[in-house]
Design a protein around this motif. Structure first.
Motif, short mmCIF file in Angstrom:
data_model
loop_
_atom_site.label_atom_id
_atom_site.label_comp_id
_atom_site.label_asym_id
_atom_site.label_seq_id
_atom_site.Cartn_x
_atom_site.Cartn_y
_atom_site.Cartn_z
N LEU A 601 1.32 63.47 101.38
CA LEU A 601 2.09 62.39 102.01
C LEU A 601 3.29 61.92 101.20
N GLU A 605 8.58 63.10 103.39
CA GLU A 605 9.92 62.70 103.81
C GLU A 605 11.00 63.46 103.04
N ASP A 641 -0.58 65.42 111.44
CA ASP A 641 -1.57 64.39 111.71
C ASP A 641 -0.86 63.04 111.89
N VAL A 642 -1.64 61.99 112.12
CA VAL A 642 -1.05 60.69 112.46
C VAL A 642 -0.14 60.17 111.35
N GLU A 643 -0.60 60.27 110.11
CA GLU A 643 0.19 59.71 109.01
C GLU A 643 1.49 60.47 108.80
N ARG A 644 1.40 61.78 108.82
CA ARG A 644 2.62 62.58 108.62
C ARG A 644 3.55 62.45 109.82
N ALA A 646 3.90 59.78 111.60
CA ALA A 646 4.57 58.48 111.46
C ALA A 646 5.74 58.58 110.49
N ILE A 647 5.54 59.32 109.40
CA ILE A 647 6.64 59.53 108.46
C ILE A 647 7.76 60.30 109.13
N ASN A 650 9.71 58.00 111.47
CA ASN A 650 10.58 57.11 110.70
C ASN A 650 11.79 57.86 110.16
#
Length: 684
Positions: A601, A605, A641-644, A646-647, A650
């Motif tokens: 994570l 970005e 996945d959800v966290e990546r 979201a990044i 953004n």
């Protein structure tokens, strides 16, 4: 008239005649069987036929037995037609006039104690086929059941005395049962003595009346002229080719499919598990001999890709295809029997225990390995029975780590490991590598390194010309290595080997592997060295180190479109559409994009921006478009996945991602004047 002809035929039965007269006697016998109206005469004719010197003094192998079955099959069909015509009021047209059931009773009475039980079986089988084949229903249910019972009884008695009666008796019993089997009821099938049938049918298939223990290959070797440095020639007028044709035309060879099914039935129904294990051992011995004989042939060194250059035109067009047709028949027959053995081993308490199961699965894999020179040729292993047998055997042996290590140790390429020059050995190594890919979870780390990685690394270091077989070996080696690296329990080995493997991967691309293969391998390694795999905890910087290495290669990557590369998945050099053309540079960029869903994570970005920059560095729009399309697909397809994700959202909306990918503008152009960008340090 018929009675006088009967007396004449009975006299001819007493002496041995030439082939023409013997054929005439057989034809007359078939005629009499359909014409005689006296049941006693029918019984006498049958009794005398089964002991006639004219027929049995010099029997022509199974062909004689097939003739007896055919005689009674033909006669029964004629009797049935005569009864049908009589019932329709058409008239007998010179027929005997016996009803079907009366005719069957008369014939059965003729199978008396003067002849052998296996000869009785021939008569009974022919009668049943003539009356009931093709759903004719000429007999009442009671009479048909009686006839079926008689066939099973005769078969079981013949199986008990096959040693005294000889090889012809055993083969004839098997062939007669093969013909009768589809017509028997489930109950009568269950009454066959499968304990005795199984070893006989396996030996019949593998020995003289079948594949002759592979000795036909030895004869072929004597008739081949030339060397691999020139051209190999196996003439169509050679004795070995004529013998091969004669063998392929034997009755048993023409019925190999049904015979294999009958053998499979015997495997599943045998009460004695020892008979099943003995049958598997027989197949192992047979295939081992076959492999050794094949290795002695000059043909064993011919790579399929080079057949046109290594074989004479006569060989390539005539004798070579005939040989492979026979070998395919052998493969299908043996694997069909082996599949039944493997299926039973999954259910039989005696075969599934901890002591026996690994030995059975190991032998099954040895049999398949012995046949790999056939199965690897032209996609011959692409049938469901083979796949089930192979995968089920792997599933069983993988539950027993010592058996896995022992099998791999027995079959691994000899040290020092190097690319063999013999094509036959390459097929064996290909089987080894494909199997090794499935076993790392069952192996210790040391075993994985010595038995899997060491042989596989030798193949990915190959730097010679690429043929279809070499490409398959190359891919199998990569798959075996990735299988080891992806096992959590081998994480220390993965940390040590991953950078070395990636370097080998870059050395192989684009000469030896296609862009698809490179991307798949690199993506897999990136997934292995990133969370939640244990490797990420042991060496948190490894994933970014590998990405930096990829970026390093991209700096000087060629921008020229890559030529079509031989791909084992398609089996040929693929022709790409214009929009799918790739260069070395764009292939590396695609590998970077493919890796994005697996990155830790904290660096997602940063590497989204670097991937966008790599995209924009591709100057040719036609080469850039596939990378751009894949980049967009990664962001919206749900691979992250959800966290990546979201990044990614953004970055796309507020960090200049949209402008970088769609408009080709870098993130620096979106910063305020004087803004301080994030500093990054290389992990190389």
């Amino acid at each position: 008239m018929a009675d006088r002809l009967l007396n004449t035929v009975l006299q001819y039965y007493q002496d041995v005649h030439d082939a023409a007269r013997t054929e005439q006697i057989i034809g007359t016998t078939a005629h009499l069987l359909a014409q005689l109206s006296n049941p006693l005469n029918l019984g006498i004719l049958t009794s005398q036929l089964l002991t006639a010197r004219a027929i049995w003094h010099n029997p022509d192998g199974l062909r004689t037995s097939i003739r007896i079955i055919s005689i009674y099959n033909t006669a029964a069909s004629r009797v049935r037609e005569q009864e049908k015509e009589k019932n329709a009021g058409i008239g007998l047209r010179g027929g005997g006039g016996l009803h079907c059931e009366d005719w069957v009773r008369a014939v059965v009475k003729g199978a008396d104690d003067r002849s052998r039980r296996w000869q009785h079986l021939l008569v009974l089988t022919g009668a049943l086929m003539g009356m009931e084949n093709d759903d004719r229903r000429s007999l009442t249910a009671a009479m048909r059941n009686t006839l079926e019972n008689a066939i099973v009884t005769a078969a079981n008695l013949a199986l008990e005395t096959h040693v005294q009666d000889g090889h012809l008796a055993a083969a004839s019993t098997v062939m007669a049962l093969n013909f009768a089997f589809p017509l028997l009821s489930e109950f009568n099938r269950s009454q066959v003595n499968c304990n005795a049938l199984l070893p006989i049918i396996v030996r019949t298939i593998t020995t003289d009346e079948g594949f002759r223990d592979g000795q036909f290959l030895e004869a072929i070797a004597r008739d081949i002229s030339g060397t691999l440095d020139t051209v190999l020639n196996w003439p169509a007028n050679s004795l070995s080719f004529r013998a091969l044709q004669a063998m392929d035309q034997r009755p048993l060879m023409g019925n190999m499919g049904p015979l294999s099914k009958l053998a499979g039935f015997a495997v599943s129904q045998a009460q004695d598990t020892g008979a099943v294990l003995a049958a598997q051992q027989e197949l192992l011995n047979f295939t081992g001999t076959l492999l050794n004989l094949w290795r002695s042939l000059p043909f064993s060194d011919v790579d399929p890709a080079l057949e046109a250059a290594k074989l004479s035109s006569e060989t390539a067009q005539t004798t070579w295809p005939a040989l492979w047709q026979l070998l395919r028949k052998l493969l299908f027959g043996v694997v069909a029997i082996l599949q039944a053995i493997v299926s039973r081993s999954l259910l039989d308490p005696v075969m599934i225990n901890e002591r026996t199961a690994p030995a059975i699965s190991s032998k099954s894999l040895h049999i398949l390995r012995n046949l790999s020179f056939i199965s690897s040729h032209g996609g011959n292993n692409a049938f469901q029975v083979y796949t089930f047998t192979y995968m089920a055997s792997i599933d069983v042996i993988s539950r027993h780590p010592p058996a896995c290590e022992m099998y791999l140790a027995e079959t691994r390429p000899q040290a020092p490991v190097m690319l063999p020059s013999q094509h036959c050995q390459r097929t064996l190594d290909l089987f080894f590598l494909n199997l090794a890919e499935h076993l790392p979870l069952s192996l210790s780390t040391n075993a994985c390194e010595n038995l899997v990685l060491e042989p596989a690394l030798a193949y990915i270091s190959h730097d010679g010309p690429m043929t279809r077989t070499i490409v398959e070996l190359f891919e199998a080696a990569h798959s075996a290595i990735l299988s080891v690296l992806s096992c959590p329990q081998h994480s220390p080995l993965t940390v040590r080997m991953a950078p070395f493997y990636i370097l080998k991967l870059f050395e192989s691309f684009p000469r030896h592997i296609s862009p698809r293969q490179f991307r798949l391998a690199f993506k897999t390694v990136m997934q292995i060295v990133s969370p939640p795999f244990p490797v990420a905890a042991i060496n948190p910087d490894l994933s970014e180190t590998l990405l930096e290495l990829l970026r390093h290669y991209m700096a000087n990557a060629s921008t020229e479109p890559l030529p079509a590369t031989l791909d084992a998945e398609t089996g040929q050099a693929g022709t790409q559409q214009a929009e799918d053309l790739l260069s070395y540079q764009s292939s590396l960029a695609l590998a970077l994009v493919d890796s994005l869903p697996y990155l830790p994570l904290p660096i997602v970005e940063d590497w989204l921006a670097i991937a966008a920059q790599a995209l924009n560095e591709i100057e040719d729009p036609g080469l850039r478009e596939p990378v751009k399309r894949r980049f967009l697909d990664i962001l919206v397809s749900g691979e992250m996945d959800v966290e990546r994700a979201a990044i990614g959202v953004n970055w796309w909306g507020t960090r200049g991602g949209r402008e970088s990918v769609i408009l080709g503008r870098t993130s620096e152009s979106l910063m305020m004047s004087g803004a301080i960008g994030p500093e990054r340090s290389s992990h190389l």
